[in-house]
Write an enzyme that holds these catalytic residues in place. Structure first.
Site, PDB file in Angstrom:
ATOM      1  N   LYS A   1     -21.840 -23.230   9.159  1.00 49.30           N
ATOM      2  CA  LYS A   1     -21.486 -22.460   7.941  1.00 49.30           C
ATOM      3  C   LYS A   1     -21.420 -23.397   6.562  1.00 49.30           C
ATOM      4  O   LYS A   1     -20.894 -24.437   6.522  1.00 49.30           O
ATOM      5  CB  LYS A   1     -20.030 -21.965   8.088  1.00 49.30           C
ATOM      6  CG  LYS A   1     -19.644 -20.946   7.032  1.00 49.30           C
ATOM      7  CD  LYS A   1     -18.313 -20.568   7.092  1.00 49.30           C
ATOM      8  CE  LYS A   1     -18.021 -20.149   5.718  1.00 49.30           C
ATOM      9  NZ  LYS A   1     -16.338 -19.987   5.625  1.00 49.30           N
TER      10      LYS A   1
ATOM     11  N   ASN B   1      -9.033 -16.298   7.700  1.00 49.70           N
ATOM     12  CA  ASN B   1      -8.259 -17.545   8.194  1.00 49.70           C
ATOM     13  C   ASN B   1      -6.894 -17.188   7.766  1.00 49.70           C
ATOM     14  O   ASN B   1      -5.792 -17.218   8.616  1.00 49.70           O
ATOM     15  CB  ASN B   1      -8.854 -19.019   7.704  1.00 49.70           C
ATOM     16  CG  ASN B   1      -7.790 -20.013   8.296  1.00 49.70           C
ATOM     17  OD1 ASN B   1      -7.995 -20.448   9.428  1.00 49.70           O
ATOM     18  ND2 ASN B   1      -7.013 -20.633   7.433  1.00 49.70           N
TER      19      ASN B   1
END
Length: 368
Positions: free
Chosen positions: A211, A320
């Site tokens: 990523k 997250n």
């Protein structure tokens, strides 16, 4: 033997706190930004042994160049060398990720258990991806990952703690044989740092599915898109399969896909803000034009935000802070799992059209 004097002990490196070596052949190294002193000669492998690190679990960069693991024993260090030693953040090559035979996309009435998605040849069932930062400890992170039912977790490449190389590591709690680790460039503000970080990640664990994020400034953590585009091209040429954190600009997202990105990851709102999907129109446009998965990345605050992302047709949602900073992270992880599934079902079912005026559910004919 008499007359030869006392037997001399073998030379060995000084410890990592920089205590002077017994020999006058001192070698000064900078390791993870700290000045250290060792006794020459010494190879990379011997240095790792002196520090107490398992060579299989770290990656080493020497003077800005990656040192292949196969050459640790053969590369001698020189006085003044600068080294970065980062954690081995997972095990197993990328081709060990779960794979299933390719097939057609599920029909609108398909059962959810058969509704998988694919990125770079890897197929997954869970459409929820979570990070591994901000949790109070690794055990809470593990419990949240299990409750969320995720198959992919994002991980950051960080320096080894030289003062305590035996401290617990993420892999002790989230087994990389169970979860697909997705190394990211969190905290990188330049293309050079991002590319360097991902090269280290590849050396550490053999990963090529990564990523990419290149941040513009600290206040908003918005991505720098021109630099992100160029880094995507460079990494793709090096054999990386790049999932890209980006702005919600449909034009730029199309250019990223054309540059080789294997997934487009537009932000819903600034990272860690919890503001939810701020521009659903653009997200839907990006979904409609893309031939690779679109995953909302950043800004999710609660379960309804995740549902909205999925109702827009996104392949998945990455979060997250929404889980890690909830009062009860494990319960929030369960909520997010349910929300992603609900949103996916709603998207496949096809929502009713919006209407300006009322439309009664019961027929008016036959009223008493």
């Amino acid at each position: 033997m008499a007359g030869n004097g006392p037997e001399m002990p073998p030379k060995r490196p000084s410890n990592v706190q920089g205590k002077p070596a017994a020999s006058v052949n001192a070698m000064h190294l900078t390791i993870n930004g700290e000045a250290q002193k060792f006794e020459a000669p010494m190879t990379v492998e011997q240095l790792l042994g002196a520090i107490g690190l398992d060579p299989r679990k770290v990656a080493v960069e020497r003077n800005l160049e990656i040192v292949p693991k196969s050459k640790y024993a053969g590369i001698a260090l020189d006085d003044g060398d600068k080294l970065e030693i980062v954690h081995f953040i997972g095990g197993g090559a990328p081709d060990e990720a779960p794979k299933k035979p390719a097939g057609k996309a599920p029909a609108a009435n398909a059962d959810a258990s058969a509704d998988t998605w694919e990125v770079a040849g890897r197929r997954f069932t869970s459409r929820l991806i979570i990070g591994t930062g901000k949790y109070k400890d690794y055990e809470t992170n593990r419990l949240a990952a299990e409750a969320a039912g995720v198959e992919i977790v994002t991980v950051a490449v960080r320096r080894v703690n030289l003062t305590d190389p035996n401290q617990p590591m993420l892999v002790d709690y989230l087994d990389p044989k169970k979860y697909t680790y997705l190394p990211n460039t969190a905290g990188c503000f330049t293309p050079e740092d991002a590319v360097r970080t991902l090269r280290l990640a590849r050396e550490a664990g053999g990963w090529t599915l990564v990523k990419l994020e290149i941040l513009g400034e600290q206040r908003t953590l918005y991505p720098m898109m021109p630099e992100t585009l160029e880094a995507t091209k460079a990494l793709t040429k090096e054999g990386f399969q790049v999932m890209v954190y980006c702005s919600d600009d449909p034009i730029m997202c199309k250019r990223l896909e054309d540059a080789g990105a294997v997934a487009i990851m537009p932000l819903g709102a600034p990272i860690g803000s919890g503001l939810g999907i701020q521009n659903p129109v653009n997200i839907r446009l990006i979904v409609e034009q893309s031939h690779v998965p679109v995953i909302v990345d950043a800004g999710v605050g609660t379960a309804s935000d995740a549902t909205i992302a999925m109702e827009l047709g996104c392949a998945g949602v990455l979060m997250n802070t929404a889980i890690a900073e909830a009062r009860d992270p494990v319960r929030m992880a369960r909520a997010m799992k349910a929300a992603v599934k609900a949103g996916r079902h709603a998207y496949l079912a096809g929502r009713m059209p919006k209407k300006m005026y009322a439309d009664p559910s019961s027929p008016l004919a036959g009223l008493i």
